[in-house]
Scaffold this active site. Structure first.
Site, PDB file in Angstrom:
ATOM      1  N   ASP A   1      -9.574  53.336  87.891  1.00 52.47           N
ATOM      2  CA  ASP A   1     -10.901  52.733  87.895  1.00 52.47           C
ATOM      3  C   ASP A   1     -11.357  52.509  89.337  1.00 52.47           C
ATOM      4  OD1 ASP A   1     -13.056  51.357  86.336  1.00 52.47           O
ATOM      5  OD2 ASP A   1     -12.350  49.604  87.453  1.00 52.47           O
TER       6      ASP A   1
ATOM      7  N   GLU B   1     -11.864  57.975  88.885  1.00 54.92           N
ATOM      8  CA  GLU B   1     -13.281  57.643  88.759  1.00 54.92           C
ATOM      9  C   GLU B   1     -13.772  57.595  90.210  1.00 54.92           C
ATOM     10  OE1 GLU B   1     -16.106  54.374  86.553  1.00 54.92           O
ATOM     11  OE2 GLU B   1     -14.453  53.610  87.766  1.00 54.92           O
TER      12      GLU B   1
END
Length: 601
Positions: free
Chosen positions: A315, A350
């Site tokens: 993330d 990401e």
């Protein structure tokens, strides 16, 4: 280097915790409500203690004393029970409480205790059950299983539910290559949620890097290990979504729960001393600090060696390479590559955060995969009739304008997706022109404002058969585009059968029927359509991992596609075919008919 955490060896239990600036540290053992403190000894930056007994399963935490000067990064308050940053199991979930941030208020009654892990053999390290070009299936464990009619109630909402035969059958029907589990590490609600009667339903607010959430994984490491093994037995890989960019201790108003009370230097600070906020959560972990990289690497090693996972999605991954600016040659990349456990794992970035220079798509190492939001946006815009066929063809062919013309020498790095946990569901993309996040308690100000969505003539639910028909065609066209694309593809659980979040494009705090998948109302015809697309792709996976060397592009009338055709904004579509001796693929895109045809040839 001293191993950190709690370890049982030959009838003794050894504890080690890093706290360079503490003056005293205590191990706190709990039996019922009774607490016993043992003072620890300093060994450089680490404090250690060895007790002559096997304490497997015992509950513990730490307390640290020293200077209290938050403006100087010193948050030492012996009234605070601190969770071991190396904890792997906890006795309860985290909950917000004002005492967590109040100096001198004891928190032993409200902070989860870690459990001493029993010594057990490592899982044999095997080749990941995943290959580029496959289908990654993103799952919110609780939302995915809470309303599944075939999963026993006692298992719903847990990691163990993913090994249930009904769930496995669904994954196999879709030819899923690997599931990607949204965070299963223990998290705490953001401070503003409890007063609103809401909770964090996604998990992107962890406190310790490897402590499994007792709500999602009540059986601890053994439960995750068993579920991974069950999915592996069916040929399905398991990827974990890890949050290494910040912790739930939050900004300067946040609690002293774990690392902040031991070593606040793990959080990055600007020259003026302010906490860096590249994550948008108030505090950002500083990966220029070797201690931060060590715990991240140790967490990954733990999940590989003790649970057998195949890889990770990171993330806000640019933060892993910040120091404070993003560096494509940051130390973390070489450290992963040099690690015998981690170098073979699937690694997905990401590739953006909210800090300066935070958009880093295509700037991660060549063997990493990266979420490609340009695919999502350009495909949506094409079917919204705002983008031309040339851009769509580029996205279908692996986004060489972004990642470079690397084929046929390497697999495509793009992870193509149309919807993810963050944003509209796929069905809501063709049913809502605007977000509807009122239930989040922020007056519909949160979430993305521009979603490149459309409602086909009615906002939200409708009985109009013409609107419903157009939506059905749009969903099939979008899904056909995804499954025809070069690269790895990702589907968020439920999008294959038309799940909705009632127009909420930021359902992180909706642990209820807005966020839970409704299995009873799923569109089985759409699900079967996706299964057929996925079967074609599964039979030709290598063809989708990298764009074929020789491709014939045609107009819809069969004539070769010219430069003028590609540049014509009114062009309605194209056909491309790739053939070799062992077969090939054919893709036909017809925008006017809202149709994509994918076939093996």
């Amino acid at each position: 280097m001293i191993p950190l955490g709690a370890r049982v060896r030959e009838g003794t239990t050894r504890f080690a915790v890093r706290s360079p600036r503490a003056e005293r540290v205590w191990l706190c053992l709990f039996t019922g409500r009774s607490e016993t403190r043992h003072e620890m000894a300093r060994d450089g930056e680490v404090w250690t203690l060895e007790l002559p007994e096997d304490l497997s399963g015992a509950r513990y935490g730490y307390r640290a004393a020293g200077k209290w000067a938050p403006e100087q990064g010193c948050w030492f308050d012996p009234a605070k029970l601190l969770v071991d940053p190396y904890a792997v199991e906890l006795d309860r979930r985290f909950r917000q409480d004002p005492r967590l941030a109040a100096f001198g208020k004891d928190t032993a009654a409200i902070v989860p205790k870690a459990r001493v892990p029993a010594s057990q053999p490592s899982v044999p390290v095997e080749t990941p059950r995943f290959a580029a070009g496959g289908l990654v299936y993103e799952i919110n464990v609780r939302a995915f299983t809470m309303r599944h009619p075939d999963v026993p109630r006692r298992l719903r909402g847990t990691v163990a539910a993913l090994a249930h035969p009904a769930v496995v059958a669904h994954l196999k029907k879709l030819h899923v290559t690997a599931v990607e589990l949204m965070p299963v590490v223990a998290w705490i609600d953001e401070r503003h949620l409890p007063p609103l009667g809401l909770v964090n339903a996604w998990g992107y607010n962890p406190v310790a890097m490897m402590a499994l959430d007792p709500g999602l994984c009540p059986g601890g490491v053994a439960e995750l290990r068993k579920t991974v093994a069950a999915l592996h037995a069916e040929g399905i890989g398991v990827l974990l979504d890890l949050v290494f960019n910040h912790t739930g201790e939050s900004d300067v108003e946040g609690g002293v729960i774990s690392m902040r009370g031991l070593d606040d230097a793990v959080y990055g600070r600007a020259p003026d001393g302010a906490l860096i906020n590249d994550s948008g959560c108030g505090n950002t972990l500083d990966f220029a600090n070797p201690a931060v990289r060590r715990i991240a690497l140790d967490a990954m090693r733990h999940f590989v060696s003790q649970c057998g996972v195949d890889g990770f999605r990171f993330d806000l991954a640019p933060i892993l390479a910040r120091g404070p600016g993003f560096d494509p040659a940051a130390p973390i990349f070489a450290e992963i590559e040099d690690d015998p456990l981690l170098s073979s794992r699937v690694l997905i970035a990401e590739p953006w955060d909210i800090g300066p220079g935070g958009y880093q798509l295509a700037n991660f190492p060549a063997h990493w995969l990266e979420w490609n939001d340009r695919f999502r946006d350009d495909v949506r815009r094409f079917w919204r009739e705002e983008e031309g066929v040339g851009k769509l063809a580029t996205r279908l062919a692996g986004s060489s304008d972004i990642f470079g013309p690397h084929w046929p020498h390497a697999d495509c790095r793009s992870v193509n997706f149309l919807a993810a946990h963050d944003g509209f569901t796929l069905a809501d993309t063709v049913s809502y022109a605007h977000r509807h996040n009122e239930a989040n308690g922020e007056e519909n100000r949160d979430g993305h404002g521009e979603n490149y969505s459309w409602n086909n003539g009615a906002e939200g639910p409708t009985d109009d058969p013409h609107v419903l028909a157009r939506r059905a065609h749009d969903l099939r066209a979008l899904l056909g585009t995804l499954f025809a694309s070069t690269g790895t593809i990702m589907l968020t659980a439920g999008d294959e059968f038309g799940r909705t979040q009632q127009g909420n494009n930021n359902a992180y705090c909706q642990d209820n029927e807005i966020g839970w998948i409704d299995w009873e109302s799923r569109d089985l015809a759409l699900e079967d359509h996706v299964a057929r697309l996925s079967l074609v792709r599964a039979k030709r996976r290598a063809w989708f991992a990298r764009f074929p060397d020789t491709v014939a592009w045609h107009r819809l009338d069969g004539e070769p596609k010219s430069v003028a055709d590609w540049e014509n904004p009114h062009s309605e579509g194209f056909v491309y075919e790739a053939r070799e001796q062992d077969g090939g693929i054919r893709v036909e895109v017809r925008r006017h008919d809202r149709e994509v045809r994918l076939a093996a040839i």
